[in-house]
Design a protein around this motif. Structure first.
Motif, PDB file in Angstrom:
ATOM      1  N   LEU A  20       0.831  -1.207   0.000  1.00  0.00           N
ATOM      2  CA  LEU A  20       0.000   0.000   0.000  1.00  0.00           C
ATOM      3  C   LEU A  20       0.866   1.258   0.000  1.00  0.00           C
ATOM      4  O   LEU A  20       0.543   2.231  -0.676  1.00  0.00           O
ATOM      5  CB  LEU A  20      -0.943  -0.003   1.204  1.00  0.00           C
ATOM      6  N   ARG A  76       0.852  -3.535   3.886  1.00  0.00           N
ATOM      7  CA  ARG A  76      -0.269  -4.365   3.431  1.00  0.00           C
ATOM      8  C   ARG A  76      -0.302  -4.420   1.920  1.00  0.00           C
ATOM      9  O   ARG A  76      -0.140  -3.421   1.235  1.00  0.00           O
ATOM     10  CB  ARG A  76      -1.595  -3.825   3.969  1.00  0.00           C
ATOM     11  N   ARG A  77      -0.515  -5.603   1.372  1.00  0.00           N
ATOM     12  CA  ARG A  77      -0.520  -5.813  -0.076  1.00  0.00           C
ATOM     13  C   ARG A  77      -1.934  -5.560  -0.603  1.00  0.00           C
ATOM     14  O   ARG A  77      -2.914  -6.002  -0.013  1.00  0.00           O
ATOM     15  CB  ARG A  77      -0.084  -7.235  -0.414  1.00  0.00           C
ATOM     16  N   VAL A  78      -2.003  -4.822  -1.708  1.00  0.00           N
ATOM     17  CA  VAL A  78      -3.289  -4.473  -2.296  1.00  0.00           C
ATOM     18  C   VAL A  78      -3.237  -4.669  -3.811  1.00  0.00           C
ATOM     19  O   VAL A  78      -2.177  -4.654  -4.425  1.00  0.00           O
ATOM     20  CB  VAL A  78      -3.698  -3.017  -1.970  1.00  0.00           C
ATOM     21  N   THR A  79      -4.417  -4.840  -4.388  1.00  0.00           N
ATOM     22  CA  THR A  79      -4.596  -4.967  -5.824  1.00  0.00           C
ATOM     23  C   THR A  79      -5.745  -4.055  -6.208  1.00  0.00           C
ATOM     24  O   THR A  79      -6.744  -3.970  -5.482  1.00  0.00           O
ATOM     25  CB  THR A  79      -4.937  -6.425  -6.200  1.00  0.00           C
ATOM     26  N   LEU A  93      -8.683   3.053  -0.877  1.00  0.00           N
ATOM     27  CA  LEU A  93      -7.593   2.142  -0.519  1.00  0.00           C
ATOM     28  C   LEU A  93      -7.461   2.010   0.997  1.00  0.00           C
ATOM     29  O   LEU A  93      -7.200   0.920   1.512  1.00  0.00           O
ATOM     30  CB  LEU A  93      -6.277   2.625  -1.123  1.00  0.00           C
ATOM     31  N   VAL A 130     -10.053  -0.406   2.177  1.00  0.00           N
ATOM     32  CA  VAL A 130      -9.687  -1.781   1.846  1.00  0.00           C
ATOM     33  C   VAL A 130      -8.619  -2.298   2.810  1.00  0.00           C
ATOM     34  O   VAL A 130      -8.643  -3.457   3.229  1.00  0.00           O
ATOM     35  CB  VAL A 130      -9.179  -1.857   0.383  1.00  0.00           C
ATOM     36  N   ALA A 131      -7.687  -1.438   3.177  1.00  0.00           N
ATOM     37  CA  ALA A 131      -6.579  -1.826   4.056  1.00  0.00           C
ATOM     38  C   ALA A 131      -6.950  -1.775   5.537  1.00  0.00           C
ATOM     39  O   ALA A 131      -6.149  -2.138   6.391  1.00  0.00           O
ATOM     40  CB  ALA A 131      -5.377  -0.927   3.801  1.00  0.00           C
TER      41      ALA A 131
END
Length: 131
Positions: free
Chosen positions: A69, A94-97, A112, A115-116
């Motif tokens: 992120l 934290r990994r996001v797409t 975002l 989402v995180a």
């Protein structure tokens, strides 16, 4: 990005380099340039496995897959008339797409953050702090 620049080729061929050294790049290739000269040509750019991801900004989009992120917010920060700060390293990691519009970087940042699982404090509309 900081003290380096990333060159990515959508189509055709490009010579890219610095300090008298250059490399030939073709469609889908990427090259990181910093003060030491041309970096390693990657096929494709490891930060954007799909060549269209790194070039999404040409279509007004930020496209990313499984990225930290903090890295994504650093890219979004370039489009915000202000700053984005992340106070918690765990949130930044934290990994996001996603695929977000660049014409509303504040809105994309808020989405975002949701989402995180981060909270956002906005100060004068020019500073977004994720915590």
């Amino acid at each position: 990005a900081d003290d380096a620049v990333m060159v990515q080729v959508r189509s055709g061929r490009v010579e890219a380099g610095a300090a008298g050294r250059s490399r030939a790049l073709g469609a889908g290739d990427a090259l990181r340039l910093d003060g030491t000269g041309p970096g390693i040509v990657t096929h494709p750019d490891p930060a954007h496995p799909d060549p269209t991801q790194g070039l999404g900004w040409l279509d007004g989009r930020l496209v990313f897959v499984d990225r930290p992120l903090g890295d994504v917010l650093a890219e979004l920060d370039r489009y915000l008339p202000g700053r984005i700060l992340v106070t918690d390293p765990a949130i930044a990691a934290r990994r996001v797409t996603g695929n977000y519009r660049l014409d509303d970087p504040a809105g994309s940042t808020l989405a975002l953050a949701a989402v995180a699982g981060a909270e956002v404090t906005q100060i004068t509309g020019r500073l977004l702090i994720l915590h």
